[in-house]
Design an enzyme around this catalytic site. Structure first.
Site, PDB file in Angstrom:
ATOM      1  N   HIS A 188       0.835  -1.201   0.000  1.00 27.53           N
ATOM      2  CA  HIS A 188       0.000   0.000   0.000  1.00 27.53           C
ATOM      3  C   HIS A 188       0.870   1.250   0.000  1.00 27.53           C
ATOM      4  O   HIS A 188       0.541   2.264  -0.601  1.00 27.53           O
ATOM      5  CB  HIS A 188      -0.874   0.032   1.256  1.00 27.53           C
ATOM      6  CG  HIS A 188      -2.099  -0.787   1.120  1.00 27.53           C
ATOM      7  ND1 HIS A 188      -2.302  -1.959   1.782  1.00 27.53           N
ATOM      8  CD2 HIS A 188      -3.211  -0.586   0.369  1.00 27.53           C
ATOM      9  CE1 HIS A 188      -3.470  -2.453   1.454  1.00 27.53           C
ATOM     10  NE2 HIS A 188      -4.047  -1.647   0.603  1.00 27.53           N
ATOM     11  N   ARG A 296      -0.796  -7.869 -16.874  1.00 21.19           N
ATOM     12  CA  ARG A 296       0.049  -9.048 -17.132  1.00 21.19           C
ATOM     13  C   ARG A 296      -0.029  -9.969 -15.903  1.00 21.19           C
ATOM     14  O   ARG A 296       0.777  -9.868 -14.989  1.00 21.19           O
ATOM     15  CB  ARG A 296       1.492  -8.619 -17.378  1.00 21.19           C
ATOM     16  CG  ARG A 296       1.711  -7.861 -18.687  1.00 21.19           C
ATOM     17  CD  ARG A 296       3.172  -7.440 -18.826  1.00 21.19           C
ATOM     18  NE  ARG A 296       3.549  -7.128 -20.193  1.00 21.19           N
ATOM     19  CZ  ARG A 296       3.612  -5.899 -20.692  1.00 21.19           C
ATOM     20  NH1 ARG A 296       3.310  -4.856 -19.939  1.00 21.19           N
ATOM     21  NH2 ARG A 296       3.987  -5.700 -21.938  1.00 21.19           N
ATOM     22  N   ARG A 332      -4.952 -10.448 -18.857  1.00 22.37           N
ATOM     23  CA  ARG A 332      -4.409 -11.470 -19.762  1.00 22.37           C
ATOM     24  C   ARG A 332      -4.088 -12.714 -18.958  1.00 22.37           C
ATOM     25  O   ARG A 332      -3.496 -12.631 -17.884  1.00 22.37           O
ATOM     26  CB  ARG A 332      -3.140 -10.918 -20.418  1.00 22.37           C
ATOM     27  CG  ARG A 332      -2.405 -11.954 -21.227  1.00 22.37           C
ATOM     28  CD  ARG A 332      -1.258 -11.352 -21.961  1.00 22.37           C
ATOM     29  NE  ARG A 332      -0.096 -11.139 -21.115  1.00 22.37           N
ATOM     30  CZ  ARG A 332       1.022 -10.560 -21.541  1.00 22.37           C
ATOM     31  NH1 ARG A 332       1.096 -10.111 -22.776  1.00 22.37           N
ATOM     32  NH2 ARG A 332       2.035 -10.418 -20.744  1.00 22.37           N
ATOM     33  N   ASN A 454       5.234  -5.948 -29.159  1.00 26.29           N
ATOM     34  CA  ASN A 454       6.581  -6.391 -28.759  1.00 26.29           C
ATOM     35  C   ASN A 454       6.880  -7.751 -29.377  1.00 26.29           C
ATOM     36  O   ASN A 454       7.924  -7.959 -29.991  1.00 26.29           O
ATOM     37  CB  ASN A 454       6.692  -6.493 -27.230  1.00 26.29           C
ATOM     38  CG  ASN A 454       6.202  -5.238 -26.539  1.00 26.29           C
ATOM     39  OD1 ASN A 454       6.229  -4.162 -27.114  1.00 26.29           O
ATOM     40  ND2 ASN A 454       5.735  -5.369 -25.310  1.00 26.29           N
ATOM     41  N   ARG A 465      13.670 -10.446 -29.042  1.00 23.86           N
ATOM     42  CA  ARG A 465      13.518  -9.146 -28.349  1.00 23.86           C
ATOM     43  C   ARG A 465      14.443  -9.014 -27.151  1.00 23.86           C
ATOM     44  O   ARG A 465      14.618  -7.922 -26.609  1.00 23.86           O
ATOM     45  CB  ARG A 465      12.046  -8.917 -27.954  1.00 23.86           C
ATOM     46  CG  ARG A 465      11.506  -9.873 -26.929  1.00 23.86           C
ATOM     47  CD  ARG A 465       9.985  -9.787 -26.827  1.00 23.86           C
ATOM     48  NE  ARG A 465       9.553  -8.989 -25.700  1.00 23.86           N
ATOM     49  CZ  ARG A 465       8.309  -8.990 -25.226  1.00 23.86           C
ATOM     50  NH1 ARG A 465       7.369  -9.725 -25.810  1.00 23.86           N
ATOM     51  NH2 ARG A 465       7.975  -8.270 -24.200  1.00 23.86           N
ATOM     52  N   CYS A 502      -1.560  -3.014 -27.194  1.00 20.82           N
ATOM     53  CA  CYS A 502      -1.039  -2.920 -25.829  1.00 20.82           C
ATOM     54  C   CYS A 502       0.475  -3.092 -25.765  1.00 20.82           C
ATOM     55  O   CYS A 502       1.056  -3.059 -24.687  1.00 20.82           O
ATOM     56  CB  CYS A 502      -1.735  -3.917 -24.911  1.00 20.82           C
ATOM     57  SG  CYS A 502      -1.422  -5.619 -25.358  1.00 20.82           S
TER      58      CYS A 502
HETATM   59  C1  PEP Z   1       3.562  -7.725 -26.487  1.00 20.63           C
HETATM   60  O1  PEP Z   1       4.109  -8.762 -26.843  1.00 20.63           O
HETATM   61  O2  PEP Z   1       3.550  -6.686 -27.162  1.00 20.63           O
HETATM   62  C2  PEP Z   1       2.903  -7.664 -25.175  1.00 20.63           C
HETATM   63  C3  PEP Z   1       2.171  -6.635 -24.818  1.00 20.63           C
HETATM   64  O3  PEP Z   1       3.128  -8.696 -24.323  1.00 20.63           O
HETATM   65  P1  PEP Z   1       4.486  -8.895 -23.478  1.00 20.63           P
HETATM   66  O4  PEP Z   1       5.344  -7.687 -23.683  1.00 20.63           O
HETATM   67  O5  PEP Z   1       4.074  -9.102 -22.077  1.00 20.63           O
HETATM   68  O6  PEP Z   1       5.045 -10.126 -24.111  1.00 20.63           O
HETATM   69 MG    MG Z   2       3.746 -10.606 -25.776  1.00 19.22          MG
END
Ligand code: PEP
Ligand code: MG
Length: 544
Positions: A188, A296, A332, A454, A465, A502
């Site tokens: 908190h 997430r 998600r 992403n 990535r 997102c």
């Molecule tokens: C993405 O892959 O763009 C995404 C939002 O999920 P994460 O970054 O958690 O893999």
């Molecule tokens: Mg992702």
């Protein structure tokens, strides 16, 4: 100049002198007494004083951090009157013939231990609360409030940890920043610090606390979590410039709060926020996001030593939904594997984990884990506007399987007589080229798409990535990625499905116009990007 590394929980910079926070209740001693009646009367008087203080803190918190976050102090007031808690204090005084302070301290330890050993995450968190009210009570018994910075100068408060009431009680006008040696970003306290717009760094470590003293010069970088003790002039100048930049952003924040995400020619878009846990809700609210576009949920699993139970998940999801008070919250389902490994899942090592058993693939091969999460989600759906989203989809069959498990869970809840929202929206992430290419087939199956740029970029450009060496090869505006997004948007709309983005690209202001022209319905970004994005949308004219 010595540098320590903590975890930044509110991104801003502070430069100033240290005040080490101390508690007046730290040294409680056991004293044998003859007049137990007198001790009981002292407890009653202290309770009255504590209740008055808590009422004041509650009203202050209502003004500064809103109703949802102020609620904790109502809980404290209720605890103060709790029958079991009070019986325990009374019985220790009477049977052991001891002073009131000691009886409160022992009761606090016993209750905190009891709460900590409970399965329910919400009840576990009450351990800190019972300690907090007991500290206050002891402080009132010893004749005062808690120790605060008595000088007029603004100080950086350094502490081992700060309880929620301590954070709110501190005179905000005298606090430059909070630094704690311990603490978690979901506490908190961290939420409150974010909501109070005060730079804060937690988990600075024991060494930091040992080596910091009243009056030391300190730089707190809430963006990076860096703490610089006794900085030189050049470093101070660098951080003062960073502060000026923060001030500019703060100004922006104030001006845009409560305004619509609307272009000059009247086109609207939803701007939501991404979070990794309950602890970020403060930032979502402070930045005036219209909802949560991506929670997430795997962080609940990552922060846990073992599979989080249905109850633990339910209480986290419910908390997010209730805090968002009817605004959309998209959660998600578990997305682990690849870079997010969890020991207790016992996943086998893979040569290409990004192309391996991850996300929905794990859920479909371990249905008991999937069902537990879906039960928790559907149960939470009764407490707000929930959307459930599946990650890493590549085929129609996967979506159909996910939907079938949802139906199973719904049927179970129905027969158990448990309330849930039948119309909970279901969505999928478009984060593989396969999903984008067959988005015409996927759209009729779901209520919404959310593009994970992403992963979509990683898989489209065949660039891991996680690999920093590939950065020169990653064109984040690559035409292939943009075409896939547009294809998904067109297919979504043809089928009455809405579409959001997102991934990190949603916050790229140079693409906002492109996304709006594609007809993207929602952009979901980290909380600090909500208002800059709103500013960008409001500057666009799509009629030209
Ligand atoms: C993405 O892959 O763009 C995404 C939002 O999920 P994460 O970054 O958690 O893999
Ligand atoms: Mg992702």
């Amino acid at each position: 100049m010595v540098v320590y590394q903590g975890k930044g929980v509110y991104g801003a910079v502070a430069v100033g002198k240290v005040s080490v926070f101390s508690r007046s209740s730290a040294d409680v001693r056991r004293v044998n007494v003859n007049d137990t009646e007198k001790e009981l009367l002292r407890v009653e008087a202290a309770k009255e004083m504590a209740a008055q203080q808590l009422e004041e803190i509650h009203s202050k918190a209502l003004k500064e951090v809103g109703e949802a976050n102020a609620e904790i102090f109502e809980v404290h007031l209720m605890m103060l009157d709790d029958e079991d808690y009070n019986d325990s204090i009374k019985s220790i005084i009477e049977t052991q013939k001891v002073n009131a302070e000691y009886a409160v301290a022992v009761t606090a330890d016993n209750f905190a231990e009891m709460f900590s050993s409970m399965d329910d995450a919400y009840m576990q968190a009450r351990a800190a609360d019972v300690k907090d009210i007991s500290d206050r009570l002891i402080s009132c018994l010893t004749g005062g409030g808690k120790t605060e910075n008595s000088s007029d100068e603004k100080m950086i408060i350094c502490a081992d940890d700060l309880a929620p009431s301590e954070t709110v009680s501190l005179d905000k006008d005298k606090v430059l920043a909070f630094v704690t040696a311990f603490g978690s970003s979901n506490s908190h306290t961290a939420i409150l610090a974010r909501n109070m717009n005060i730079p804060a760094v937690i988990s600075a470590g024991e060494d930091f606390l040992k080596n910091i003293h009243d009056g030391d010069m300190l730089i707190v970088d809430g963006h990076t979590g860096q703490l610089i003790v006794s900085p030189d002039d050049v470093t101070i100048a660098k951080y003062t410039a960073k502060q000026a930049e923060d001030a500019r952003k703060k100004q922006l924040l104030q001006e845009l709060k409560g305004k619509e995400n609307i272009t000059l020619d009247g086109r609207k878009i939803n701007i939501f926020a991404n979070i990794g846990g309950v602890g970020s809700i403060g930032a979502v609210l402070a930045n005036d996001a219209g909802g949560i576009g991506l929670f997430r949920s795997e962080f609940l699993y990552l922060e846990s030593e073992d599979y989080p139970t249905e109850e633990q998940q339910f209480s986290a999801y419910r908390k997010v939904l209730e805090s968002m008070a009817g605004k959309k919250v998209i959660i998600r389902t578990l997305d682990i594997g690849a870079d997010k490994q969890i020991d207790y899942f016992g996943l086998e090592k893979e040569d290409n984990p990004a192309l391996g058993l991850r996300a929905v693939r794990i859920c479909l091969t371990r249905p008991e884990i999937f069902k537990t999460q879906l039960r928790a989600l559907y149960r939470a759906s009764a407490f707000g506007d929930l959307g459930i989203m599946f990650p890493m989809i590549t085929s129609v069959a996967e979506v159909e399987k996910c939907l079938a498990v949802c139906e199973e869970v719904k049927a179970e809840l129905k027969s158990d007589g448990i309330r849930f929202n039948e119309n909970t929206e279901i969505g999928i992430m478009i984060e593989t080229p396969a999903a984008a290419v067959i988005s015409d087939l996927l759209a009729p199956l779901v209520d919404f798409f959310s593009v994970g740029t992403n992963d979509l970029t990683q898989y489209t450009l065949a660039c891991d990535r996680q690999n920093a060496k590939l950065e020169p090869f990653v064109d984040t505006h690559h035409e292939a990625v943009l075409r896939l997004i547009e294809m998904a948007a067109n297919n979504a709309h043809k089928n009455g499905t809405w579409i959001g983005i997102c991934g990190e690209l949603a916050a790229d202001l140079t693409l906002t116009e492109t996304f709006m022209r594609m007809g993207i319905d929602e952009l979901s970004v980290s909380p600090p990007y909500v208002l800059p994005l709103r500013e960008k949308v409001r500057s666009l004219d799509l009629s030209r």
